[in-house]
Design a protein around this motif. Structure first.
Motif, PDB file in Angstrom:
ATOM      1  N   GLN A 164     -18.633 100.588  67.356  1.00 36.54           N
ATOM      2  CA  GLN A 164     -18.712 101.057  65.967  1.00 36.54           C
ATOM      3  C   GLN A 164     -18.744  99.876  65.000  1.00 36.54           C
ATOM      4  OE1 GLN A 164     -15.360 103.110  64.284  1.00 36.54           O
ATOM      5  NE2 GLN A 164     -16.573 103.497  62.439  1.00 36.54           N
ATOM      6  N   LEU A 165     -17.908  98.836  65.336  1.00 37.03           N
ATOM      7  CA  LEU A 165     -17.867  97.636  64.490  1.00 37.03           C
ATOM      8  C   LEU A 165     -19.260  97.002  64.383  1.00 37.03           C
ATOM      9  CD1 LEU A 165     -16.315  95.405  62.959  1.00 37.03           C
ATOM     10  CD2 LEU A 165     -15.900  94.322  65.163  1.00 37.03           C
ATOM     11  N   LYS A 166     -19.914  96.945  65.520  1.00 38.70           N
ATOM     12  CA  LYS A 166     -21.239  96.321  65.568  1.00 38.70           C
ATOM     13  C   LYS A 166     -22.230  97.064  64.668  1.00 38.70           C
ATOM     14  CE  LYS A 166     -23.794  94.065  69.286  1.00 38.70           C
ATOM     15  NZ  LYS A 166     -24.003  93.998  70.727  1.00 38.70           N
ATOM     16  N   SER A 167     -22.162  98.408  64.713  1.00 38.15           N
ATOM     17  CA  SER A 167     -23.101  99.185  63.895  1.00 38.15           C
ATOM     18  C   SER A 167     -22.756  99.075  62.415  1.00 38.15           C
ATOM     19  CB  SER A 167     -23.131 100.645  64.359  1.00 38.15           C
ATOM     20  OG  SER A 167     -21.871 101.241  64.096  1.00 38.15           O
ATOM     21  N   GLU A 168     -21.453  98.968  62.099  1.00 37.41           N
ATOM     22  CA  GLU A 168     -21.045  98.755  60.691  1.00 37.41           C
ATOM     23  C   GLU A 168     -21.671  97.472  60.147  1.00 37.41           C
ATOM     24  OE1 GLU A 168     -18.392 100.012  58.607  1.00 37.41           O
ATOM     25  OE2 GLU A 168     -17.526 101.591  59.882  1.00 37.41           O
ATOM     26  N   ILE A 169     -21.547  96.388  60.981  1.00 34.37           N
ATOM     27  CA  ILE A 169     -22.084  95.091  60.541  1.00 34.37           C
ATOM     28  C   ILE A 169     -23.598  95.159  60.412  1.00 34.37           C
ATOM     29  CG2 ILE A 169     -22.314  92.648  61.146  1.00 34.37           C
ATOM     30  CD1 ILE A 169     -19.639  92.933  62.668  1.00 34.37           C
ATOM     31  N   ALA A 170     -24.202  95.860  61.385  1.00 30.43           N
ATOM     32  CA  ALA A 170     -25.664  95.955  61.377  1.00 30.43           C
ATOM     33  C   ALA A 170     -26.175  96.630  60.114  1.00 30.43           C
ATOM     34  CB  ALA A 170     -26.145  96.716  62.609  1.00 30.43           C
TER      35      ALA A 170
END
Lengths: 436, 308
Positions: free
Chosen positions: B239-245
């Motif tokens: 989820q963190l990765k998609s937030e940053i993306a």
């Protein structure tokens, strides 16, 4: 900044301190004098041997001619037949047996025989032959009723006295001397150029292979380095030459003193004959004439011209050697560039040896005494025969001018070449370098 | 900042090959100036022109305000890449000769050589011939004769080749010391790690043209891509990765760390500041690692050469 003296000094000492240079300087004269002494010694040993020759001459035809000398003793065998005489001669260790049969004078010449264990020396036989020939000829003349004293009186010796229109006397002996001087001067220059030119070339190649070259030419101009090399190596060469002359002289003195050997004997192997010949008044006057001629040569002109043409010719060629050294990476690659340098030099020596001898002032001799690459050798050979001063000066000017041009071209090749590594250039590339 | 050496619009052709095309550089006083470029770019030709070994077809070199003349060689010390010494000459004699060629008197040269030979503890080499020394030992002699006449401008072409790491360090320290004493150094190399350590200015030459010049730090600043290397930990990494993306461009990063982190290179947008990124990350994860990516000389070199 002029660093030329500094570079000359280094090049000179680098050469002179080199071990092989030192060894060659001292060894060469020792070898030369040693070999000459050996030859002289062997010759004298050979000459000292006394030969006993048995002679069987029942009619005493040749008694007058066969007079014993220090080296040859003629021993007359009396009342013996040929077989006994042969046996005796072979057993008593004589050099051989000369048999003159007792026949008519007309036939004897074909029947004279020399018997020996080994074949006799050529010089011995020919001197024997000429003695017998002369004597038999005289005997025949007497037989024909000719008065020998008249023949003697009729003998005429002709020596055409040569004189130029200006009144300068010359002679055959003088011509020989002139040739000798020219040949020695030309040959000396030839040797000097080849030996020390090569030495310059090697020293340039050494700088390239040791990679010091770029360090040096960031301080001095390449042309300064090149000239320094040429002058330094030349000075070392002159030093070596001078050492050789002095050492050879000293050593030959020492050798003749210690061994009691006369070195001049090495030049002729028949001392006895030479001594005989020297007593001949004709030869003696030739010799005196030679000395007179020597004094009448244009000495100052010769010496000055020799020095100037020698220096000019040497410098011209050595700048080419320096350029070749700069163009290549190692000595094996120098071959293709050496030929065009050696060729004119060889040509000069050949023209000197053949054309100048034949016709010192002909058009070919004159032409090649102007062309800078042959002029030093050819002109040096011509000068003893008398070359007008203006011709000498003109030739020298051409030589100096072409030296300047050659140095300029060589310096261009040198400047580019010393920084090129790894590839042997073609002539086409060398031409390109001139434009860099 | 005053300029010691200026090369103005230098061009040089060798027959039909162009070695330098309209190259200008300015070397500030008391700087260490890196002349960089791939093999065959024209570095050595430029250096040879500065040393007056080769003449330029066009352009002019100015040293300390004066156009170059042959007299200037005594102000320049040059250590070429292709270097060597007379093999059969003694060390002392040879050093004296080379020093005198640079305009020192015999006595001066002798005195300074004694100083350097003491300093490098090689006084006992004086009477030896070069061929008796090892390659590294000969290089030391070569270095000494390069700097002996105390030139204003020192030019080193690949100075460290042929040295072992210990001696390379000694030479590096000497170069820095000479700079501090007032010398200006031009330093040509394609070994980038020594550029990072020594140079404050660089020029990049590629295919006979200069494509970059300036202070190393300025160049780095202009070449940085506003990218930060981060290591993050959170409960839900996906989820963190998609937030940053949704907010930044990023790519995978690779560095050592103790934790099993999410490792990313995150690039700032045009209007973002590092504080924005930090605040954003801080809201979503625990920050274990946060470093700005500064391009090294090697990166700049490769990037610039490729762009041309």
């Amino acid at each position: 900044m002029n660093h030329l003296p500094l570079i000359i000094k280094r090049e000179f000492f680098a050469k002179v301190k080199n071990k092989s240079f030192i060894i060659m300087t001292f060894l060469s004269p020792i070898i030369i004098v040693g070999v000459l002494s050996l030859i002289a010694y062997l010759t004298s040993v050979n000459n000292d041997k006394v030969r006993t020759v048995s002679v069987l001459d029942p009619s005493d035809l040749l008694q007058k001619v066969l007079v014993s000398t220090d080296y040859t003793i003629y021993q007359n065998l009396e009342d013996m037949d040929l077989e006994d005489a042969k046996q005796l001669s072979s057993s008593n260790g004589s050099y051989g047996l000369l048999h003159v049969p007792n026949v008519e004078l007309d036939k004897v010449s074909d029947q004279i025989k020399f018997y020996s264990k080994e074949s006799p020396s050529l010089s011995f036989i020919s001197s024997l032959e000429s003695k017998i020939e002369k004597h038999l000829g005289e005997l025949k003349l007497i037989q024909y009723g000719v008065d020998l004293s008249k023949i003697e009186a009729a003998k005429t010796y002709v020596d055409v006295n040569q004189e130029s229109f200006e009144g300068v006397k010359t002679s055959k002996a003088g011509s020989f001397l002139k040739l000798l001087f020219g040949a020695v001067a030309g040959y000396l220059l030839f040797i000097f150029i080849i030996v020390y030119g090569n030495s310059i070339m090697r020293s340039v190649i050494e700088e390239k292979t040791s990679r010091i070259i770029e360090v040096i030419i960031s301080s001095v101009k390449p042309i300064q380095l090149m000239l320094g090399k040429i002058f330094g190596t030349s000075l070392a060469g002159i030093t070596q030459f001078a050492m050789w002359v002095v050492l050879c002289f000293v050593l030959s003195l020492v050798a003749s003193f210690v061994f009691g050997v006369d070195l001049s004997a090495a030049q002729t192997s028949h001392q006895a004959e030479v001594v005989e010949a020297m007593s001949n008044p004709q030869v003696n006057s030739d010799f005196q004439e030679l000395i007179l001629e020597f004094h009448s040569l244009p000495m100052w002109n010769l010496v000055i011209a020799f020095v100037l043409f020698f220096i000019g010719g040497y410098l011209l060629y050595s700048s080419l050697y320096a350029a070749i050294g700069a163009a290549v990476d190692n000595e094996t690659d120098t071959q293709q560039f050496m030929l065009p340098v050696i060729m004119p030099l060889m040509l000069a020596v050949y023209i000197g040896a053949f054309t100048v001898v034949e016709d010192p002032h002909g058009s070919i001799s004159t032409l090649f005494s102007y062309i800078p690459f042959t002029s030093p050798v050819v002109m040096l050979m011509r000068i003893p025969f008398g070359v007008p001063l203006w011709e000498q000066i003109l030739s020298l000017l051409i030589l100096v001018l072409s030296f300047v041009i050659t140095v300029w071209i060589a310096a261009k090749i040198y400047r580019v070449g010393i920084l090129m590594h790894g590839k042997k250039p073609t002539y086409k590339e060398l031409l390109k370098w001139l434009k860099y | 900042m005053s300029i010691l050496l200026e090369a103005n619009n230098i061009s040089k052709n060798f027959a039909d090959f162009q070695a330098l095309s309209d190259v200008s550089i300015q070397v500030p006083k008391r700087s260490i100036f890196g002349l960089l470029g791939p093999n065959g770019a024209g570095k050595t030709t430029l250096i040879r022109i500065i040393n007056q070994i080769t003449m330029p077809d066009a352009g002019q070199v100015i040293l300390d305000g004066e156009p170059l003349t042959p007299e200037h060689v005594q102000y320049i010390g040059y250590l070429p890449e292709e270097r060597g010494l007379y093999k059969s000459m003694k060390v002392g004699e040879q050093a004296l000769y080379l020093a005198q060629l640079k305009g020192l008197s015999y006595a001066q040269a002798k005195k300074r050589l004694n100083y350097w030979f003491e300093k490098f503890e090689i006084a006992h080499w004086w009477e030896k011939k070069i061929q008796e020394l090892s390659k590294g030992m000969a290089q030391k002699i070569q270095f000494i004769v390069t700097v002996l006449h105390q030139p204003k401008l020192l030019i080193f072409d690949e100075p460290f080749s042929g040295f072992d790491p210990i001696n390379a360090n000694i030479i590096k320290d000497e170069i820095l010391y000479l700079r501090d004493e007032g010398a200006t150094v031009i330093f040509s190399t394609h070994r980038m790690e020594s550029v990072e350590e020594l140079c404050d200015h660089i020029a990049l030459i590629h295919q006979s043209k200069k494509i970059l010049e300036g202070k190393l730090n300025d160049i780095k600043r202009t070449h940085k891509t506003n990218t930060f290397e981060v290591g993050l930990s959170a409960n839900d990494l996906v989820q963190l990765k998609s937030e940053i993306a949704s907010r930044f461009k990023f790519s995978k990063a690779d560095f050592r760390s103790l934790e099993d982190d999410l490792k990313l290179n995150i690039q700032l947008g045009a209007k973002d500041t590092p504080r924005d990124l930090l605040a954003f990350l801080n809201e979503n994860a625990q920050i274990n690692h946060f470093v700005e990516v500064i391009p090294n000389a090697n990166d700049i070199f490769i990037q610039t050469v490729n762009n041309n």
